[in-house]
Design a protein around this motif. Structure first.
Motif, PDB file in Angstrom:
ATOM      1  N   GLY A   8       5.019  10.255   5.909  1.00  0.00           N
ATOM      2  CA  GLY A   8       5.295  11.581   6.452  1.00  0.00           C
ATOM      3  C   GLY A   8       4.384  11.983   7.595  1.00  0.00           C
ATOM      4  N   TYR A   9       3.749  11.006   8.269  1.00  0.00           N
ATOM      5  CA  TYR A   9       2.831  11.300   9.372  1.00  0.00           C
ATOM      6  C   TYR A   9       3.181  10.454  10.593  1.00  0.00           C
ATOM      7  CZ  TYR A   9       0.108  13.509   5.658  1.00  0.00           C
ATOM      8  OH  TYR A   9      -0.295  14.301   4.613  1.00  0.00           O
ATOM      9  N   ARG A  10       4.440  10.468  10.987  1.00  0.00           N
ATOM     10  CA  ARG A  10       4.920   9.637  12.089  1.00  0.00           C
ATOM     11  C   ARG A  10       4.194   9.947  13.387  1.00  0.00           C
ATOM     12  NH1 ARG A  10      11.151  10.094  13.661  1.00  0.00           N
ATOM     13  NH2 ARG A  10      11.376   9.469  11.478  1.00  0.00           N
ATOM     14  N   GLU A  11       3.790  11.215  13.591  1.00  0.00           N
ATOM     15  CA  GLU A  11       3.168  11.615  14.849  1.00  0.00           C
ATOM     16  C   GLU A  11       1.806  10.958  15.072  1.00  0.00           C
ATOM     17  OE1 GLU A  11       1.740  14.498  11.707  1.00  0.00           O
ATOM     18  OE2 GLU A  11       3.631  13.527  12.263  1.00  0.00           O
ATOM     19  N   LEU A  12       1.242  10.361  14.037  1.00  0.00           N
ATOM     20  CA  LEU A  12      -0.068   9.720  14.152  1.00  0.00           C
ATOM     21  C   LEU A  12       0.032   8.206  14.365  1.00  0.00           C
ATOM     22  CD1 LEU A  12      -1.869  11.655  11.277  1.00  0.00           C
ATOM     23  CD2 LEU A  12      -2.243  11.940  13.720  1.00  0.00           C
ATOM     24  N   THR A  13       1.241   7.724  14.645  1.00  0.00           N
ATOM     25  CA  THR A  13       1.448   6.278  14.799  1.00  0.00           C
ATOM     26  C   THR A  13       0.601   5.697  15.928  1.00  0.00           C
ATOM     27  OG1 THR A  13       3.713   6.469  13.964  1.00  0.00           O
ATOM     28  CG2 THR A  13       3.162   4.478  15.214  1.00  0.00           C
TER      29      THR A  13
ATOM     30  N   ASP B  92     -10.601  18.616   4.104  1.00  0.00           N
ATOM     31  CA  ASP B  92     -10.721  19.245   2.787  1.00  0.00           C
ATOM     32  C   ASP B  92      -9.403  19.341   2.035  1.00  0.00           C
ATOM     33  OD1 ASP B  92     -13.528  19.800   3.165  1.00  0.00           O
ATOM     34  OD2 ASP B  92     -12.923  21.405   4.530  1.00  0.00           O
ATOM     35  N   GLU B  93      -8.275  19.130   2.723  1.00  0.00           N
ATOM     36  CA  GLU B  93      -6.981  19.243   2.055  1.00  0.00           C
ATOM     37  C   GLU B  93      -6.696  17.996   1.226  1.00  0.00           C
ATOM     38  OE1 GLU B  93      -3.773  20.198   4.670  1.00  0.00           O
ATOM     39  OE2 GLU B  93      -4.858  21.833   5.654  1.00  0.00           O
ATOM     40  N   VAL B  94      -6.232  18.208   0.006  1.00  0.00           N
ATOM     41  CA  VAL B  94      -5.871  17.103  -0.872  1.00  0.00           C
ATOM     42  C   VAL B  94      -4.515  16.554  -0.454  1.00  0.00           C
ATOM     43  CG1 VAL B  94      -5.399  16.427  -3.263  1.00  0.00           C
ATOM     44  CG2 VAL B  94      -7.177  18.116  -2.764  1.00  0.00           C
ATOM     45  N   ALA B  95      -4.375  15.239  -0.480  1.00  0.00           N
ATOM     46  CA  ALA B  95      -3.129  14.611  -0.023  1.00  0.00           C
ATOM     47  C   ALA B  95      -1.943  15.052  -0.857  1.00  0.00           C
ATOM     48  CB  ALA B  95      -3.266  13.087  -0.060  1.00  0.00           C
TER      49      ALA B  95
ATOM     50  N   ILE C  26       0.835  -1.209   0.000  1.00  0.00           N
ATOM     51  CA  ILE C  26       0.000   0.000   0.000  1.00  0.00           C
ATOM     52  C   ILE C  26       0.864   1.251   0.000  1.00  0.00           C
ATOM     53  CG2 ILE C  26      -0.232   0.278   2.515  1.00  0.00           C
ATOM     54  CD1 ILE C  26      -3.103   0.639   0.000  1.00  0.00           C
ATOM     55  N   ILE C  27       2.039   1.184   0.616  1.00  0.00           N
ATOM     56  CA  ILE C  27       2.939   2.335   0.643  1.00  0.00           C
ATOM     57  C   ILE C  27       3.565   2.543  -0.728  1.00  0.00           C
ATOM     58  CG2 ILE C  27       4.963   3.349   1.745  1.00  0.00           C
ATOM     59  CD1 ILE C  27       2.428   3.067   3.484  1.00  0.00           C
TER      60      ILE C  27
END
Length: 382
Positions: free
Chosen positions: A348-353, A187-190, A109-110
């Motif tokens: 790029g979203y390590r803080e959401l682990t 609302d932000e596009v990835a 998936i990555i």
């Protein structure tokens, strides 16, 4: 100086925990018996489980590559696309990620998300939840084929339905947590992506014409080669995690004494499971406390968890319900504790682990619960 002190403290803590664990096991089994059991168990797992799993990986890898080459994956993707928005709150393009991870493993998936054209279809909160979405189907084909090879034919597919339900729970939970922390991600596009003539395929060079036979042969060989790589990556988890889990799960020899043979242990996990027997019976429907070893092992590596099944069968510790639940929780969790950090870091979203781990833990429990109750309904129907 402070950083050096923290490093020393962590080193001392690690040494203390490892020393306490093996001192306790050695005290129960005897140091010599413990070491012999570890080596004999690891050796037997390597010969009789790892190579068996590798053979499954080679076959399923070849089938997966063949499906990609002849666009069967595209067919599956089109069939699943209408389900994405109502069930997972994801764009239809996400169905391709489900198919690819089912045929291979979580990191697929990555690899897919690195494609800017693919990522541009997602809002940020949806894009982040792909980690949970893809993990729930990781190694799915391998798990199902392994269970069928163990002699169960209906139960693995009940487990697949449970894993599907667990994926919905995990993905939706992750999206909730992300939007709660970052409402602007709705609302932000990835990824901003402007297609060019090279991207729309108008200027692509024509593919080399190959015969159907050659395409089939190349697909089977390339897929089998990837299967070998997956099989090799499974070996450390099986030998390290499973050996430890088996020592904590199984008891002494039939004579009641420790001999240093493979698959002897101190039966710590069943004792712990007996304390929470009511919970495990309600959620998993487990009929034997030894079965708790499978979901614990699946947290780190589903390949290692699968290696427990033959020994459970030999001891008569599993039934159809356990296979259904094992398939559901094995697919849904599929070693997510060892992959989620790296997967989110690559996005790029390590803080959401931590949020991803909490969501997927809930999803795995939900998968087990759904599989258990579907199995009960199935037994009533037959």
């Amino acid at each position: 100086m402070k950083l050096k002190g923290l490093k020393n403290a962590s080193g001392c803590m690690c040494l203390l925990i490892v020393g306490a664990l093996f001192s306790f096991i050695g005290w129960r089994m005897g140091a010599a018996n413990m070491l012999n059991t570890v080596m004999h168990t690891a050796h037997d797992l390597l010969l009789n489980t790892c190579f068996y799993l590798m053979s499954i990986c080679v076959i399923t890898g070849a089938i997966g590559k063949l499906f990609v080459e002849f666009r069967v994956v595209d067919l599956f993707e089109k069939m699943l696309r209408p389900l994405m928005k109502p069930l997972f709150n994801l764009p239809g393009m996400a169905s391709l990620g489900a198919v690819l991870t089912f045929l291979s493993d979580n990191p697929a998936i990555i690899t897919l998300s690195k494609d800017k054209r693919f990522a541009s279809h997602f809002k940020k909160f949806q894009f982040i939840s792909l980690t949970n979405f893809g993990t729930a189907f990781g190694m799915g084909l391998i798990v199902i084929v392994f269970m069928i090879g163990a002699g169960y034919y209906v139960e693995p597919f009940i487990g697949f339905v449970g894993a599907f339900a667990g994926c919905i729970i995990s993905t939706r939970c992750m999206q909730h947590f992300v939007l709660k922390a970052y409402p602007q991600y709705r609302d932000e596009v990835a990824v901003d992506f402007e297609p060019t003539s090279a991207d729309d395929g108008s200027e692509q060079t024509p593919l080399e014409r190959k015969s159907t036979f050659l395409r089939t042969l190349n697909s089977l060989l390339d897929g089998g080669k990837m299967g070998v790589e997956v099989g090799l990556s499974i070996i450390p988890g099986v030998l390290i995690i499973s050996s430890l889990v088996m020592i904590l799960t199984f008891g002494p020899s039939t004579s009641g004494a420790y001999t240093g043979a493979a698959y002897e242990g101190i039966e710590l996990l069943p004792d712990v499971a007996n304390v929470f027997a009511g919970f495990f019976d309600a959620v998993f429907g487990f009929s034997d406390p030894h079965q708790i070893a499978f979901p614990i092992t699946a947290l780190g590596a589903v390949g290692a968890a699968l290696s427990l099944v033959p020994n459970f069968q030999a001891h008569g510790w599993i039934d159809g319900n356990a296979i259904a639940v094992f398939t559901a929780i094995g697919m849904c969790w599929s070693g997510f504790l060892s992959t989620h950090t790296a997967m989110l870091d690559s996005l790029g979203y390590r803080e959401l682990t931590s949020k991803a781990i909490i969501s997927h833990t809930i999803g795995g429990l939900g998968a087990a619960l759904v599989a258990h109750w579907i199995y009960l309904l199935y037994m009533l129907a037959v």
